[in-house]
Design an enzyme around this catalytic site. Structure first.
Site, PDB file in Angstrom:
ATOM      1  CG  LEU A 149      -1.986  -0.861   1.416  1.00 31.34           C
ATOM      2  CD1 LEU A 149      -2.541  -0.814   2.670  1.00 31.34           C
ATOM      3  CD2 LEU A 149      -2.933  -0.936   0.127  1.00 31.34           C
ATOM      4  CG  ASP A 150       0.421   4.030  -3.090  1.00 35.45           C
ATOM      5  OD1 ASP A 150       1.390   3.229  -3.663  1.00 35.45           O
ATOM      6  OD2 ASP A 150      -0.138   4.833  -3.927  1.00 35.45           O
ATOM      7  CB  ILE A 151       4.204   5.955   2.158  1.00 36.68           C
ATOM      8  CG1 ILE A 151       4.707   6.481   3.532  1.00 36.68           C
ATOM      9  CG2 ILE A 151       4.235   7.495   1.520  1.00 36.68           C
ATOM     10  CD1 ILE A 151       6.011   6.792   3.760  1.00 36.68           C
TER      11      ILE A 151
END
Length: 235
Positions: free
Chosen positions: A102-104
């Protein structure tokens, strides 16, 4: 399996620390006092107790994390905190890793496990495992967006995505959407909306295959999967 390895893999410390427990007479096997660290047992059958407490052996661990903003979906990063930093100490010896990324700045459901075979099946492009997200958007979803997502969106690099399900709705007058995709290209959800002239302001993953984010989990909290959840992921 050697007794000292069994105890080390169930979280009772290093091999050296485990040997001390055995020498101190704190370990029993099938009701008898254990005296040799190198003795062999059947991990699934033996009744091993430490200070009278039964030790349950597990080769694999399956954890659900409600990932917060600001954490990298990796086991290590030179500069930024990772999702492994959120792991309770009791699970550290299993050495779990995030299944996918998952993106930051993306929150929500993230599976952590040390079951490499399951992780491979869930991430393999040929299996098209569905993943569902909730997105707060800059503008409301149009019928044309729904049709384009269903047909497949052409991203900025020319790649045309697989068919995706899109549904728009509002929360307190703000535009939101639910989107289900069956692949995992880099920043895919954000890029799909950008391709139709929209922008994601907030993104949360709420489902992966049959696994649904537990609403009782606060951001940063982790719990073990139930047997039913594990079975659903494997089947």
């Amino acid at each position: 399996m050697r007794l000292d390895r069994f105890l080390a893999e169930t979280g009772f410390g290093t091999r050296t620390e485990v040997k001390k427990l055995i020498k101190q007479g704190k370990v029993t096997v099938d009701g008898g006092l254990a005296t040799k660290a190198e003795s062999h047992i059947y991990p699934e059958k033996a009744e091993v107790r430490v200070d009278g407490v039964l030790v349950r052996y597990r080769e694999f661990i399956y954890l659900m994390l409600n990932k917060p903003d600001g954490y990298v979906s990796a086991t290590w990063d030179k500069k930024l905190p990772t999702v492994i930093d959120l792991l309770p100490e009791e699970y550290a010896h299993f050495e779990p890793f995030p299944v996918g990324r998952l993106d930051i700045d993306t929150e929500g459901l993230l599976l952590l496990t040390n079951d490499g075979e399951l992780a491979h099946r869930l991430l393999s492009p040929k299996h098209h495992v569905p993943k569902t997200y909730l997105a707060q958007l800059e503008r409301a979803v149009k019928d044309a967006d729904i049709a384009e997502f269903k047909d497949g969106v052409t991203l900025d690099d020319g790649y045309k995505t697989l068919s995706a399900e899109l549904e728009g709705f509002t929360v307190d007058g703000e535009p939101w959407a639910e989107i289900t995709i069956c692949e995992g290209k880099f920043h895919q959800v954000k890029r799909m909306f950008e391709a139709v002239g929209n922008k994601v302001l907030y993104l949360q993953r709420v489902r992966m295959k049959n696994l649904v984010l537990d609403e009782a989990l606060e951001l940063g909290e982790i719990r073990e999967l139930t047997e039913e959840e594990i079975s659903g992921l494997k089947n």
